[in-house]
Design a protein around this motif. Sequence first.
Motif, PDB file in Angstrom:
ATOM      1  N   THR A  14       0.848  -1.198   0.000  1.00 54.87           N
ATOM      2  CA  THR A  14       0.000   0.000   0.000  1.00 54.87           C
ATOM      3  C   THR A  14       0.887   1.254   0.000  1.00 54.87           C
ATOM      4  OG1 THR A  14      -0.262   0.180   2.399  1.00 54.87           O
ATOM      5  CG2 THR A  14      -1.770  -1.315   1.261  1.00 54.87           C
ATOM      6  N   GLY A  15       0.231   2.407  -0.123  1.00 56.86           N
ATOM      7  CA  GLY A  15       0.952   3.639  -0.463  1.00 56.86           C
ATOM      8  C   GLY A  15       1.612   4.391   0.676  1.00 56.86           C
ATOM      9  N   GLY A  16       2.581   3.770   1.333  1.00 52.48           N
ATOM     10  CA  GLY A  16       3.359   4.449   2.368  1.00 52.48           C
ATOM     11  C   GLY A  16       4.787   4.634   1.895  1.00 52.48           C
ATOM     12  N   ILE A  17       5.511   5.495   2.592  1.00 48.19           N
ATOM     13  CA  ILE A  17       6.885   5.800   2.206  1.00 48.19           C
ATOM     14  C   ILE A  17       7.787   4.560   2.314  1.00 48.19           C
ATOM     15  CG2 ILE A  17       7.521   6.676   4.519  1.00 48.19           C
ATOM     16  CD1 ILE A  17       8.670   8.115   1.142  1.00 48.19           C
ATOM     17  N   THR A  41      -1.895  -1.131  -4.234  1.00 46.94           N
ATOM     18  CA  THR A  41      -2.930  -0.101  -4.331  1.00 46.94           C
ATOM     19  C   THR A  41      -2.463   0.938  -5.356  1.00 46.94           C
ATOM     20  OG1 THR A  41      -1.931   1.258  -2.596  1.00 46.94           O
ATOM     21  CG2 THR A  41      -3.552  -0.378  -1.885  1.00 46.94           C
ATOM     22  N   SER A  43      -2.170   4.107  -4.811  1.00 44.85           N
ATOM     23  CA  SER A  43      -1.199   5.012  -4.161  1.00 44.85           C
ATOM     24  C   SER A  43       0.191   4.378  -4.119  1.00 44.85           C
ATOM     25  CB  SER A  43      -1.615   5.326  -2.731  1.00 44.85           C
ATOM     26  OG  SER A  43      -2.916   5.788  -2.694  1.00 44.85           O
ATOM     27  N   ALA A  44       0.240   3.061  -3.917  1.00 44.80           N
ATOM     28  CA  ALA A  44       1.549   2.397  -3.828  1.00 44.80           C
ATOM     29  C   ALA A  44       2.353   2.579  -5.105  1.00 44.80           C
ATOM     30  CB  ALA A  44       1.355   0.913  -3.521  1.00 44.80           C
ATOM     31  N   PHE A  47       5.015   5.111  -5.296  1.00 43.49           N
ATOM     32  CA  PHE A  47       6.264   4.907  -4.551  1.00 43.49           C
ATOM     33  C   PHE A  47       7.160   3.860  -5.212  1.00 43.49           C
ATOM     34  CE2 PHE A  47       3.167   6.561  -1.585  1.00 43.49           C
ATOM     35  CZ  PHE A  47       3.886   7.512  -0.868  1.00 43.49           C
ATOM     36  N   SER A 123       2.726   1.073   8.925  1.00 43.14           N
ATOM     37  CA  SER A 123       3.850   2.010   8.966  1.00 43.14           C
ATOM     38  C   SER A 123       3.322   3.387   8.582  1.00 43.14           C
ATOM     39  CB  SER A 123       4.922   1.542   7.983  1.00 43.14           C
ATOM     40  OG  SER A 123       5.873   2.548   7.785  1.00 43.14           O
ATOM     41  N   MET A 124       3.600   4.342   9.440  1.00 47.21           N
ATOM     42  CA  MET A 124       3.047   5.690   9.207  1.00 47.21           C
ATOM     43  C   MET A 124       3.735   6.634  10.176  1.00 47.21           C
ATOM     44  SD  MET A 124      -0.529   4.663  11.048  1.00 47.21           S
ATOM     45  CE  MET A 124      -0.566   3.166  10.108  1.00 47.21           C
ATOM     46  N   MET A 128      -0.224   9.735  13.043  1.00 44.68           N
ATOM     47  CA  MET A 128      -1.244   8.846  12.457  1.00 44.68           C
ATOM     48  C   MET A 128      -1.387   7.568  13.291  1.00 44.68           C
ATOM     49  SD  MET A 128      -0.262   9.087   8.430  1.00 44.68           S
ATOM     50  CE  MET A 128      -1.710   8.903   7.411  1.00 44.68           C
TER      51      MET A 128
HETATM   52  C1  LIG Z   1       5.088  11.229   0.249  1.00 51.88           C
HETATM   53  C2  LIG Z   1       3.986  10.520   0.962  1.00 51.88           C
HETATM   54  C3  LIG Z   1       4.283   9.597   1.928  1.00 51.88           C
HETATM   55  C4  LIG Z   1       3.272   8.919   2.620  1.00 51.88           C
HETATM   56  N1  LIG Z   1       3.608   7.995   3.560  1.00 51.88           N
HETATM   57  C5  LIG Z   1       2.625   7.370   4.254  1.00 51.88           C
HETATM   58  C6  LIG Z   1       2.961   6.397   5.229  1.00 51.88           C
HETATM   59  O1  LIG Z   1       4.141   6.086   5.481  1.00 51.88           O
HETATM   60  N2  LIG Z   1       1.954   5.777   5.904  1.00 51.88           N
HETATM   61  C7  LIG Z   1       0.636   6.069   5.663  1.00 51.88           C
HETATM   62  O2  LIG Z   1      -0.232   5.494   6.324  1.00 51.88           O
HETATM   63  N3  LIG Z   1       0.315   6.966   4.703  1.00 51.88           N
HETATM   64  C8  LIG Z   1       1.252   7.629   3.993  1.00 51.88           C
HETATM   65  N4  LIG Z   1       0.907   8.536   3.038  1.00 51.88           N
HETATM   66  C9  LIG Z   1      -0.513   8.794   2.765  1.00 51.88           C
HETATM   67  C10 LIG Z   1      -1.108   7.708   1.882  1.00 51.88           C
HETATM   68  O3  LIG Z   1      -0.395   7.604   0.674  1.00 51.88           O
HETATM   69  C11 LIG Z   1      -2.579   8.041   1.606  1.00 51.88           C
HETATM   70  O4  LIG Z   1      -3.310   7.971   2.822  1.00 51.88           O
HETATM   71  C12 LIG Z   1      -3.189   7.111   0.576  1.00 51.88           C
HETATM   72  O5  LIG Z   1      -4.558   7.435   0.404  1.00 51.88           O
HETATM   73  C13 LIG Z   1      -3.071   5.671   0.963  1.00 51.88           C
HETATM   74  O6  LIG Z   1      -3.661   4.848  -0.022  1.00 51.88           O
HETATM   75  P1  LIG Z   1      -3.691   3.262   0.068  1.00 51.88           P
HETATM   76  O7  LIG Z   1      -4.014   2.916   1.486  1.00 51.88           O
HETATM   77  O8  LIG Z   1      -4.794   2.851  -0.854  1.00 51.88           O
HETATM   78  O9  LIG Z   1      -2.380   2.763  -0.389  1.00 51.88           O
HETATM   79  C14 LIG Z   1       1.923   9.213   2.333  1.00 51.88           C
HETATM   80  C15 LIG Z   1       1.615  10.130   1.335  1.00 51.88           C
HETATM   81  C16 LIG Z   1       2.629  10.788   0.656  1.00 51.88           C
HETATM   82  C17 LIG Z   1       2.255  11.778  -0.409  1.00 51.88           C
END
Ligand SMILES: Cc1cc2nc3c(=O)[nH]c(=O)nc-3n(C[C@H](O)[C@H](O)[C@H](O)COP(=O)(O)O)c2cc1C
Length: 400
Positions: A14-17, A41, A43-44, A47, A123-124, A128
């Motif tokens: 999923t979309g975390g760093i 996802t 968002s992933a 990255f 991881s966040m 959060m």
């Molecule tokens: C540069 C960047 C880094 C992010 N890192 C995180 C992270 O480490 N953990 C997290 O929960 N969300 C992080 N986010 C926010 C998520 O990308 C965002 O909530 C997204 O909707 C998650 O989508 P998903 O759960 O479908 O992958 C980050 C966003 C950006 C722009």
Amino acid sequence: MIFFKNKHILVVVTGGIAAYKSAILVRSLIKKGGNVRVAMTKSAENFVTPLTFSTLTKHTVLTDIFKANDGSVDHVAWARWADFIFVVPATANFVAKMAHGIADDTASTLLLASPAEKVIAPSMNDQMWNNPATVRNIKQLDTDGILIIEPTTGFLAEGYDGKGRLPESNDILEQAQIRLLAKNGKLKNKNVLITAGGTKEALDPLRYITNRSSGKMGYALAQAAVEAGAVVTLISTVERRLPFGSKLIKVTDAREMLDTVLEHFDKTDIFISAAAVSDFRPAKQSNQKIKKTGNQGLKVELVQNPDILATVGAKKTGQFVVGFAAETENIVEYAKNKLVKKHADMIVANEVGHPDSGFNVDNNRVIIFRPKQAQKEFPLQSKIDTARSIIEEIIKSVFE
Ligand SMILES: Cc1cc2nc3c(=O)[nH]c(=O)nc-3n(C[C@H](O)[C@H](O)[C@H](O)COP(=O)(O)O)c2cc1C
């Protein structure tokens, strides 16, 4: 780690760093013999690219169930295919969706449609993670039987220290393996007390008498007992990497070890004495450093230490008591004697002094003795496999 060998493992990114770290996890799982597929996802994909994962897994990466409409990728079949689903990293958003049964994209639909065992590594940033909504969602997932690998505290992408970091891949896999095994372990809710390491008997504030024990066998037994579901307390003279979920009480000499064992013995179901307890200690302990004596040398008088195994054997009220017999000769005779004299329920004998087994090496070869039963010999194995064999034999003795 043979646990993941030949297993079907779906890794959801999923979309975390920390998404880039999931590539290392995928590689580790493949190296361990796992059959790995990846879903991501939207968002992933900001990255890491699906290409990274399709190259590693040699398999299509599932990103959009609506795009894969040629029938080549069936998300329900993927959901059924998986034995395990790892969500690494799991964003706060994805955790929230899982907690509420939301299935509004490919990855969350897969999760909801799958009967597989699920492991998530959230991881966040620390805000959060500590947000009451996330705390609530994590609690819900725990109640739902999802295995949660908690983030660690350390340097976050935001540039400061806090709780929210994704643990290293090997730590995630090790913890997952131990906890997945423990879920159905035969020693669930049993208290197992283990001693480990060689005792250190002080001569003065700087010096002590000890032996070559490394504590590796005791720590391996702690891991095997945790894998079997037990609540493990380790009383040890040495600090090594503690198996997930076990508790360490650090001690130094035989008397301190005995006191600590006795403090815990009433609440113990299984006691394993794997420590190499010094038979003797200096009769006197000098408060100051003992100085050189010229040519006269130094005579040290030794007195006998208490025998922990015998003390506990005489006190037992239903506890299963296991001792070790580390000998350099006549091991069968000594082990049989020990079984009777110390009222033990099992003696694990090993011949020490060999370069390939015993003290301070990674392998061991043991023979197990039980009252009124034939002895059972095990081949040369790693200490963790030896420990698993011993725990299996204990389980057989306790439950059959
Ligand atoms: C540069 C960047 C880094 C992010 N890192 C995180 C992270 O480490 N953990 C997290 O929960 N969300 C992080 N986010 C926010 C998520 O990308 C965002 O909530 C997204 O909707 C998650 O989508 P998903 O759960 O479908 O992958 C980050 C966003 C950006 C722009």
